[in-house]
Design an enzyme around this catalytic site. Structure first.
Site, PDB file in Angstrom:
ATOM      1  N   HIS A  19       0.461  -1.315  -0.268  1.00  0.00           N
ATOM      2  CA  HIS A  19       0.128  -0.109   0.065  1.00  0.00           C
ATOM      3  C   HIS A  19       0.760   1.051   0.125  1.00  0.00           C
ATOM      4  CE1 HIS A  19      -3.048  -2.638   2.401  1.00  0.00           C
ATOM      5  NE2 HIS A  19      -4.004  -2.463   0.740  1.00  0.00           N
ATOM      6  N   LYS A  43     -16.039  -7.425   3.846  1.00  0.00           N
ATOM      7  CA  LYS A  43     -14.966  -7.568   5.547  1.00  0.00           C
ATOM      8  C   LYS A  43     -14.727  -7.386   6.399  1.00  0.00           C
ATOM      9  CE  LYS A  43     -10.706  -7.305   1.786  1.00  0.00           C
ATOM     10  NZ  LYS A  43     -10.280  -6.414   1.433  1.00  0.00           N
ATOM     11  N   ARG A  92      -2.277  -5.899  -8.576  1.00  0.00           N
ATOM     12  CA  ARG A  92      -1.387  -7.085  -8.271  1.00  0.00           C
ATOM     13  C   ARG A  92      -1.456  -8.392  -9.345  1.00  0.00           C
ATOM     14  NH1 ARG A  92      -3.269  -8.582  -2.084  1.00  0.00           N
ATOM     15  NH2 ARG A  92      -4.881  -8.079  -3.566  1.00  0.00           N
ATOM     16  N   SER A 130      -3.194  -7.785   2.629  1.00  0.00           N
ATOM     17  CA  SER A 130      -3.103  -7.339   4.418  1.00  0.00           C
ATOM     18  C   SER A 130      -3.494  -8.514   5.492  1.00  0.00           C
ATOM     19  CB  SER A 130      -4.511  -5.936   4.680  1.00  0.00           C
ATOM     20  OG  SER A 130      -4.374  -5.407   4.216  1.00  0.00           O
TER      21      SER A 130
HETATM   22  O1  PNS Z   1      -8.946  -2.294   0.041  1.00  0.00           O
HETATM   23  P1  PNS Z   1     -10.438  -2.574  -0.384  1.00  0.00           P
HETATM   24  O2  PNS Z   1     -10.705  -3.820   0.852  1.00  0.00           O
HETATM   25  O3  PNS Z   1      -9.994  -3.320  -1.177  1.00  0.00           O
HETATM   26  O4  PNS Z   1     -10.602  -1.604  -0.720  1.00  0.00           O
HETATM   27  C1  PNS Z   1     -12.185  -1.397  -1.304  1.00  0.00           C
HETATM   28  C2  PNS Z   1     -12.523  -0.047  -0.884  1.00  0.00           C
HETATM   29  C3  PNS Z   1     -12.784   0.584   0.905  1.00  0.00           C
HETATM   30  C4  PNS Z   1     -12.403   0.832  -1.653  1.00  0.00           C
HETATM   31  C5  PNS Z   1     -14.198  -0.294  -1.115  1.00  0.00           C
HETATM   32  O5  PNS Z   1     -14.889  -1.566  -0.532  1.00  0.00           O
HETATM   33  C6  PNS Z   1     -14.880   0.908  -1.646  1.00  0.00           C
HETATM   34  O6  PNS Z   1     -14.762   1.746  -2.174  1.00  0.00           O
HETATM   35  N1  PNS Z   1     -15.702   0.949  -0.297  1.00  0.00           N
HETATM   36  C7  PNS Z   1     -16.155   2.732   0.466  1.00  0.00           C
HETATM   37  C8  PNS Z   1     -17.740   2.297  -0.379  1.00  0.00           C
HETATM   38  C9  PNS Z   1     -18.186   2.473  -1.313  1.00  0.00           C
HETATM   39  O7  PNS Z   1     -18.451   3.267  -2.508  1.00  0.00           O
HETATM   40  N2  PNS Z   1     -18.438   0.795  -2.638  1.00  0.00           N
HETATM   41  C10 PNS Z   1     -19.117   1.037  -3.881  1.00  0.00           C
HETATM   42  C11 PNS Z   1     -17.562   0.877  -4.132  1.00  0.00           C
HETATM   43  S1  PNS Z   1     -18.035   0.397  -5.730  1.00  0.00           S
END
Ligand code: PNS
Length: 161
Positions: A19, A43, A92, A130
């Site tokens: 990250h 998650k 990745r 993570s």
């Molecule tokens: O590190 P991650 O878990 O892959 O990140 C995913 C994250 C947190 C960026 C995604 O779940 C997100 O954008 N969450 C905020 C809520 C949202 O906007 N959801 C719709 C995504 S299209």
């Protein structure tokens, strides 16, 4: 000319050297980078959002154009609020692509001014995640190459409780 602002969103549970590599590179490409700890509905985080923000602040403290926040809303709305024009994420492997592509297109639909830029993860971090850090750390493995040194002990403390 207006400042070019990018968002680096994620769960960061916990932040890894992978990250940090992406944030460092985004900070070279944009005038300002906002790292934001967000909810991923798929998650169940180990660290609270405030703990994740604190760890991110510690490891980005020397990056002048990087700030760290948290949000429990939609990324598309958050980016609008911050006047950000880009989301920067690390990619990745092919396995990341489908989900990331789906999110990028959804965010573009919700906020047409927002583009998602994927940076290729550095080769040495290809395997890193993570969840892998949590697994290895919880079983007593060495996580020193996976997480920034400043936060290693607090991660281990939580994992080995
Ligand atoms: O590190 P991650 O878990 O892959 O990140 C995913 C994250 C947190 C960026 C995604 O779940 C997100 O954008 N969450 C905020 C809520 C949202 O906007 N959801 C719709 C995504 S299209």
């Amino acid at each position: 000319m207006s400042k070019k602002i990018a968002i680096c969103p994620g769960s960061f549970d916990p932040v890894t050297v992978g990250h940090l590599d992406i944030v460092t590179r985004a900070a070279k490409l944009f005038d300002e980078v906002v790292v934001v700890v967000m909810n991923n509905s798929a998650k169940n985080p180990l660290f609270t959002a405030d703990e994740r923000v604190a760890m991110l602040k510690k490891v980005t403290s020397l990056m002048e154009n990087v700030s760290v926040e948290k949000s429990d809303g939609l990324l598309a709305d958050y980016a609008k609020e911050k006047n950000a024009t880009a989301v920067v994420k690390g990619l990745r492997a092919v396995s990341d692509f489908e989900y990331e592509f789906q999110m990028a297109l959804t965010n573009k639909k919700l906020n047409p001014d927002l583009d998602t830029i994927f940076l290729t993860t550095s080769a040495e971090n290809m395997y890193l995640s993570s969840s892998l850090v949590r697994q290895v750390g919880a079983m007593g493995g060495d996580i020193s190459e996976f997480v920034p040194a400043e936060i290693k002990e607090e991660i281990l403390e939580r994992l080995c409780k």
